[in-house]
Design a protein around this motif. Structure first.
Motif, PDB file in Angstrom:
ATOM      1  N   THR A  88       9.052  17.132 -14.332  1.00 20.81           N
ATOM      2  CA  THR A  88       9.575  16.317 -13.228  1.00 20.81           C
ATOM      3  C   THR A  88      10.184  17.170 -12.117  1.00 20.81           C
ATOM      4  OG1 THR A  88      11.659  16.042 -14.446  1.00 20.81           O
ATOM      5  CG2 THR A  88      10.002  14.320 -14.701  1.00 20.81           C
ATOM      6  N   TRP A 109       7.395  17.105  -3.638  1.00 20.11           N
ATOM      7  CA  TRP A 109       7.667  16.015  -2.700  1.00 20.11           C
ATOM      8  C   TRP A 109       8.695  16.424  -1.645  1.00 20.11           C
ATOM      9  CZ3 TRP A 109       5.525  12.241  -0.529  1.00 20.11           C
ATOM     10  CH2 TRP A 109       6.265  11.294   0.185  1.00 20.11           C
ATOM     11  N   GLU A 122       3.522   7.401  -4.584  1.00 17.06           N
ATOM     12  CA  GLU A 122       3.286   6.430  -5.655  1.00 17.06           C
ATOM     13  C   GLU A 122       2.741   7.117  -6.902  1.00 17.06           C
ATOM     14  OE1 GLU A 122       0.825   2.239  -6.210  1.00 17.06           O
ATOM     15  OE2 GLU A 122      -0.097   3.897  -5.082  1.00 17.06           O
ATOM     16  N   GLN A 160       5.462   8.911  -8.684  1.00 14.46           N
ATOM     17  CA  GLN A 160       6.343   7.960  -9.373  1.00 14.46           C
ATOM     18  C   GLN A 160       5.690   7.426 -10.641  1.00 14.46           C
ATOM     19  OE1 GLN A 160       6.902   5.389  -5.978  1.00 14.46           O
ATOM     20  NE2 GLN A 160       8.890   6.294  -5.480  1.00 14.46           N
ATOM     21  N   ARG A 195       7.374   8.100 -14.271  1.00 12.01           N
ATOM     22  CA  ARG A 195       7.754   6.924 -15.070  1.00 12.01           C
ATOM     23  C   ARG A 195       7.112   6.972 -16.453  1.00 12.01           C
ATOM     24  NH1 ARG A 195       5.877   3.412 -11.878  1.00 12.01           N
ATOM     25  NH2 ARG A 195       7.785   3.143 -10.656  1.00 12.01           N
ATOM     26  N   HIS A 213      14.558   7.805 -13.052  1.00  7.03           N
ATOM     27  CA  HIS A 213      14.581   9.029 -12.247  1.00  7.03           C
ATOM     28  C   HIS A 213      14.794   8.704 -10.766  1.00  7.03           C
ATOM     29  CE1 HIS A 213      13.374  12.883 -10.499  1.00  7.03           C
ATOM     30  NE2 HIS A 213      13.503  13.397 -11.709  1.00  7.03           N
ATOM     31  N   LEU A 234      13.565   9.956  -8.106  1.00  8.62           N
ATOM     32  CA  LEU A 234      12.390   9.912  -7.241  1.00  8.62           C
ATOM     33  C   LEU A 234      11.756   8.529  -7.222  1.00  8.62           C
ATOM     34  CD1 LEU A 234      10.657  11.875  -5.455  1.00  8.62           C
ATOM     35  CD2 LEU A 234       9.057  11.956  -7.376  1.00  8.62           C
ATOM     36  N   LEU A 235      11.988   7.730  -8.249  1.00  9.60           N
ATOM     37  CA  LEU A 235      11.405   6.395  -8.275  1.00  9.60           C
ATOM     38  C   LEU A 235      11.994   5.490  -7.196  1.00  9.60           C
ATOM     39  CD1 LEU A 235      11.209   5.721 -12.130  1.00  9.60           C
ATOM     40  CD2 LEU A 235       9.589   6.891 -10.639  1.00  9.60           C
ATOM     41  N   LYS A 236      13.112   5.893  -6.609  1.00 10.57           N
ATOM     42  CA  LYS A 236      13.742   5.111  -5.544  1.00 10.57           C
ATOM     43  C   LYS A 236      13.331   5.584  -4.161  1.00 10.57           C
ATOM     44  CE  LYS A 236      17.769   4.266  -8.487  1.00 10.57           C
ATOM     45  NZ  LYS A 236      19.236   4.465  -8.654  1.00 10.57           N
ATOM     46  N   GLU A 237      12.558   6.684  -4.101  1.00 13.43           N
ATOM     47  CA  GLU A 237      12.113   7.201  -2.799  1.00 13.43           C
ATOM     48  C   GLU A 237      11.118   6.240  -2.155  1.00 13.43           C
ATOM     49  OE1 GLU A 237      12.225  10.243  -0.917  1.00 13.43           O
ATOM     50  OE2 GLU A 237      13.979  10.972  -2.011  1.00 13.43           O
TER      51      GLU A 237
END
Length: 294
Positions: free
Chosen positions: A235, A242, A273, A276, A280, A287, A289-292
């Motif tokens: 990760t 990114w 995507e 993510q 996931r 994590h 990055l899932l909210k980016e």
């Protein structure tokens, strides 16, 4: 124009990856002189990219050499850049590339594609840019044309030192110094980002012409430490990639092999995507990055 003459035509070339070495007696090696022999039938195929044939030309060898990767010639008004390198180089290829204009540099994504880059650099008398982090994987003696990139972002210069609009972005991951190349909103990936079969799907329209949405959970890219062994990146490496890419806009991506071209104004969102999805399913549902978002 003098015919192309390899400096080291009998130096062994790995049949698997296409990289030239100084010496080896393994039967899994060939040589550039063998590939160039009159009965070999090898030749390089030049294919302009359909959405921008003026500025991007894909080059691959037939019959396939090594894994069959392609190079891409990037044409700019102030000089041309070759992205990645293929093993086979002959007089016809040299003449054809020079016919498109001056080659001001070669940028190689990662060590799997080092191939015969010293021969290419000598033939075109231009620098070949390699990531400093990956210097230890160079198999041939260092040449006067090799230039090692230390920075995360490098603007490739023309012969007069001017910025020609081509940027090499160091993302790491697949190799410590893995690069991508950006010009005019087009991102050249090699397999620093691996284009997946799902990524090549035409999800906006079906066979009958009806519009449809891409099914959820399908990626467009994967992020791999070892592609043959299917070992994904961790990760932290994905996040670092990114952190570099998010600062740039691009409307298409172009992978390591012919046909791996995604034309989509939303392709940057598809990169995020895909990252993510991978994070996931690696077991990190919370994590950051899932909210980016884009």
């Amino acid at each position: 124009m003098a015919p192309f003459q390899p400096r080291n035509p009998d130096a062994p070339v790995c049949c698997t990856c296409g990289t030239q070495y100084p010496s080896n007696t393994s039967p899994s090696f060939t040589t550039l002189s063998s590939l160039l022999s009159s009965d070999s039938h090898y030749h390089n195929v030049f294919t302009p990219l359909s959405h921008d044939p003026e500025h991007f030309i894909s080059i691959h060898t037939e019959p396939k050499v090594a894994i069959g990767q392609r190079a891409i010639l990037v044409r700019t008004p102030a000089g041309n850049v070759l992205w990645d390198c293929i093993t086979y180089l002959d007089d016809e290829t040299v003449e054809k590339i020079k016919g498109y204009g001056d080659l001001v540099g070669i940028v190689i994504s990662h060590p799997h594609y080092y191939s015969t880059h010293v021969e290419w650099a000598n033939a075109f008398e231009c620098p070949v840019y390699l990531a400093a982090e990956d210097k230890k994987w160079i198999a041939v003696p260092l040449g006067e044309h090799q230039s090692f990139l230390d920075q995360t972002v490098t603007s490739i210069s023309g012969k007069n030192g001017q910025d020609i609009g081509v940027k090499a972005l160091k993302l790491g991951g697949h190799f410590p110094g893995s690069l991508v190349l950006l010009y005019d909103g087009r991102l050249l990936l090699a397999d620093t980002l691996m284009t997946t079969p799902a990524g090549m799907g035409k999800w906006n329209v079906d066979a009958k012409g009806n519009t449809r949405n891409k099914p959820p959970g399908l990626n467009s890219f994967s992020f791999m430490w070892s592609i043959p062994n299917m070992i994904p990146l961790n990760t932290e490496e994905i996040v670092h990639m990114w952190d570099v890419l998010k600062n740039y806009d691009f409307r298409s991506s172009h992978g390591a092999f012919t046909g791996q071209d995604i034309e989509d104004e939303g392709v940057k969102g598809r990169v995020l995507e895909s990252m993510q999805i991978q994070i996931r399913h690696m077991g990190y549902p919370q994590h950051a990055l899932l909210k980016e978002t884009i």
